[in-house]
Design a protein around this motif. Structure first.
Motif, PDB file in Angstrom:
ATOM      1  N   ARG A  78       7.692   6.628   5.328  1.00 57.69           N
ATOM      2  CA  ARG A  78       7.090   6.978   6.616  1.00 57.69           C
ATOM      3  C   ARG A  78       8.163   7.088   7.680  1.00 57.69           C
ATOM      4  NH1 ARG A  78       2.132   3.033   8.011  1.00 57.69           N
ATOM      5  NH2 ARG A  78       1.514   2.621   5.899  1.00 57.69           N
ATOM      6  N   THR A  79       7.919   7.981   8.612  1.00 53.15           N
ATOM      7  CA  THR A  79       8.742   8.037   9.817  1.00 53.15           C
ATOM      8  C   THR A  79       7.833   7.651  10.963  1.00 53.15           C
ATOM      9  OG1 THR A  79       8.205  10.349  10.237  1.00 53.15           O
ATOM     10  CG2 THR A  79      10.141   9.908   8.866  1.00 53.15           C
ATOM     11  N   GLU A  80       8.379   7.561  12.153  1.00 56.84           N
ATOM     12  CA  GLU A  80       7.534   7.195  13.293  1.00 56.84           C
ATOM     13  C   GLU A  80       6.435   8.226  13.505  1.00 56.84           C
ATOM     14  OE1 GLU A  80       9.337   5.855  16.880  1.00 56.84           O
ATOM     15  OE2 GLU A  80      11.004   4.951  15.804  1.00 56.84           O
ATOM     16  N   LYS A  81       6.706   9.483  13.176  1.00 52.60           N
ATOM     17  CA  LYS A  81       5.720  10.541  13.353  1.00 52.60           C
ATOM     18  C   LYS A  81       4.561  10.415  12.369  1.00 52.60           C
ATOM     19  CE  LYS A  81       9.126  13.839  14.979  1.00 52.60           C
ATOM     20  NZ  LYS A  81       9.834  15.069  14.690  1.00 52.60           N
ATOM     21  N   THR A  82       4.848   9.886  11.145  1.00 52.78           N
ATOM     22  CA  THR A  82       3.811   9.817  10.124  1.00 52.78           C
ATOM     23  C   THR A  82       3.164   8.442  10.002  1.00 52.78           C
ATOM     24  OG1 THR A  82       5.401   9.292   8.389  1.00 52.78           O
ATOM     25  CG2 THR A  82       4.887  11.623   8.737  1.00 52.78           C
TER      26      THR A  82
ATOM     27  N   ALA B  13       0.838  -1.203   0.000  1.00 55.86           N
ATOM     28  CA  ALA B  13       0.000   0.000   0.000  1.00 55.86           C
ATOM     29  C   ALA B  13       0.871   1.250   0.000  1.00 55.86           C
ATOM     30  CB  ALA B  13      -0.931  -0.007   1.210  1.00 55.86           C
ATOM     31  N   ASP B  14       1.933   1.249   0.798  1.00 56.95           N
ATOM     32  CA  ASP B  14       2.846   2.394   0.833  1.00 56.95           C
ATOM     33  C   ASP B  14       3.504   2.615  -0.523  1.00 56.95           C
ATOM     34  OD1 ASP B  14       2.268   2.734   3.490  1.00 56.95           O
ATOM     35  OD2 ASP B  14       4.175   1.919   4.227  1.00 56.95           O
ATOM     36  N   PHE B  15       3.926   1.540  -1.165  1.00 61.37           N
ATOM     37  CA  PHE B  15       4.575   1.649  -2.466  1.00 61.37           C
ATOM     38  C   PHE B  15       3.598   2.204  -3.500  1.00 61.37           C
ATOM     39  CE2 PHE B  15       5.927  -0.082  -6.594  1.00 61.37           C
ATOM     40  CZ  PHE B  15       7.180   0.492  -6.663  1.00 61.37           C
ATOM     41  N   ALA B  16       2.361   1.704  -3.490  1.00 59.48           N
ATOM     42  CA  ALA B  16       1.352   2.190  -4.432  1.00 59.48           C
ATOM     43  C   ALA B  16       1.076   3.673  -4.210  1.00 59.48           C
ATOM     44  CB  ALA B  16       0.068   1.383  -4.299  1.00 59.48           C
ATOM     45  N   ALA B  17       0.982   4.093  -2.948  1.00 55.42           N
ATOM     46  CA  ALA B  17       0.747   5.506  -2.644  1.00 55.42           C
ATOM     47  C   ALA B  17       1.930   6.355  -3.083  1.00 55.42           C
ATOM     48  CB  ALA B  17       0.492   5.678  -1.148  1.00 55.42           C
ATOM     49  N   LEU B  18       3.130   5.865  -2.889  1.00 58.94           N
ATOM     50  CA  LEU B  18       4.325   6.585  -3.305  1.00 58.94           C
ATOM     51  C   LEU B  18       4.366   6.736  -4.821  1.00 58.94           C
ATOM     52  CD1 LEU B  18       6.954   7.864  -2.260  1.00 58.94           C
ATOM     53  CD2 LEU B  18       8.031   5.631  -2.509  1.00 58.94           C
ATOM     54  N   GLN B  19       4.041   5.659  -5.544  1.00 59.41           N
ATOM     55  CA  GLN B  19       4.025   5.700  -7.008  1.00 59.41           C
ATOM     56  C   GLN B  19       2.953   6.650  -7.532  1.00 59.41           C
ATOM     57  OE1 GLN B  19       6.167   4.114  -9.233  1.00 59.41           O
ATOM     58  NE2 GLN B  19       7.313   3.798  -7.358  1.00 59.41           N
ATOM     59  N   ALA B  20       1.826   6.734  -6.808  1.00 58.81           N
ATOM     60  CA  ALA B  20       0.734   7.607  -7.232  1.00 58.81           C
ATOM     61  C   ALA B  20       0.971   9.066  -6.835  1.00 58.81           C
ATOM     62  CB  ALA B  20      -0.581   7.110  -6.639  1.00 58.81           C
ATOM     63  N   GLY B  21       2.069   9.313  -6.105  1.00 63.81           N
ATOM     64  CA  GLY B  21       2.377  10.682  -5.697  1.00 63.81           C
ATOM     65  C   GLY B  21       1.568  11.143  -4.498  1.00 63.81           C
ATOM     66  N   GLU B  22       0.943  10.216  -3.794  1.00 62.46           N
ATOM     67  CA  GLU B  22       0.130  10.569  -2.639  1.00 62.46           C
ATOM     68  C   GLU B  22       0.977  10.822  -1.395  1.00 62.46           C
ATOM     69  OE1 GLU B  22      -2.642   7.384  -2.246  1.00 62.46           O
ATOM     70  OE2 GLU B  22      -3.469   7.702  -4.247  1.00 62.46           O
ATOM     71  N   VAL B  23       2.207  10.335  -1.397  1.00 65.96           N
ATOM     72  CA  VAL B  23       3.114  10.527  -0.271  1.00 65.96           C
ATOM     73  C   VAL B  23       4.431  11.025  -0.834  1.00 65.96           C
ATOM     74  CG1 VAL B  23       3.591   9.452   1.953  1.00 65.96           C
ATOM     75  CG2 VAL B  23       2.385   8.143   0.252  1.00 65.96           C
TER      76      VAL B  23
END
Length: 83
Positions: free
Chosen positions: A75-79, A61-71
């Motif tokens: 992630r860090t511990e804060k996010t 999910a993180d990779f897909a969001a990164l590829q879509a430019g959503e992130v």
């Protein structure tokens, strides 16, 4: 290829015995045998996916969001979402 390795390992064969009979189906090394190290890596990744399926889903999910430019980055511990 992984299914074959798992089946043959369950029958007691070592990775070194199994590796020569495996063939990479696609990519740069298509139709070649994987290295013994590559076979061990595949088994290790499979074991991780079996042990921590939620972590694998989160990573996808993180990779897909990164590829879509959503992130904007990792992630860090804060996010990271609260558990």
């Amino acid at each position: 290829m992984l299914h074959t390795m798992l089946r043959r390992r369950a029958n007691g064969e070592s990775v070194e015995q199994i590796q020569p009979g495996l063939v990479i189906p696609t990519g740069k090394r298509e139709e070649q045998n994987p290295s013994v190290a590559g076979a061990y890596r595949a088994l290790t990744e499979h074991t991780k996916r079996e042990a921590y399926p939620e972590a694998v889903e989160a990573a996808h999910a993180d990779f897909a969001a990164l590829q879509a430019g959503e992130v904007s980055g990792p992630r860090t511990e804060k996010t990271a979402p609260a558990r």
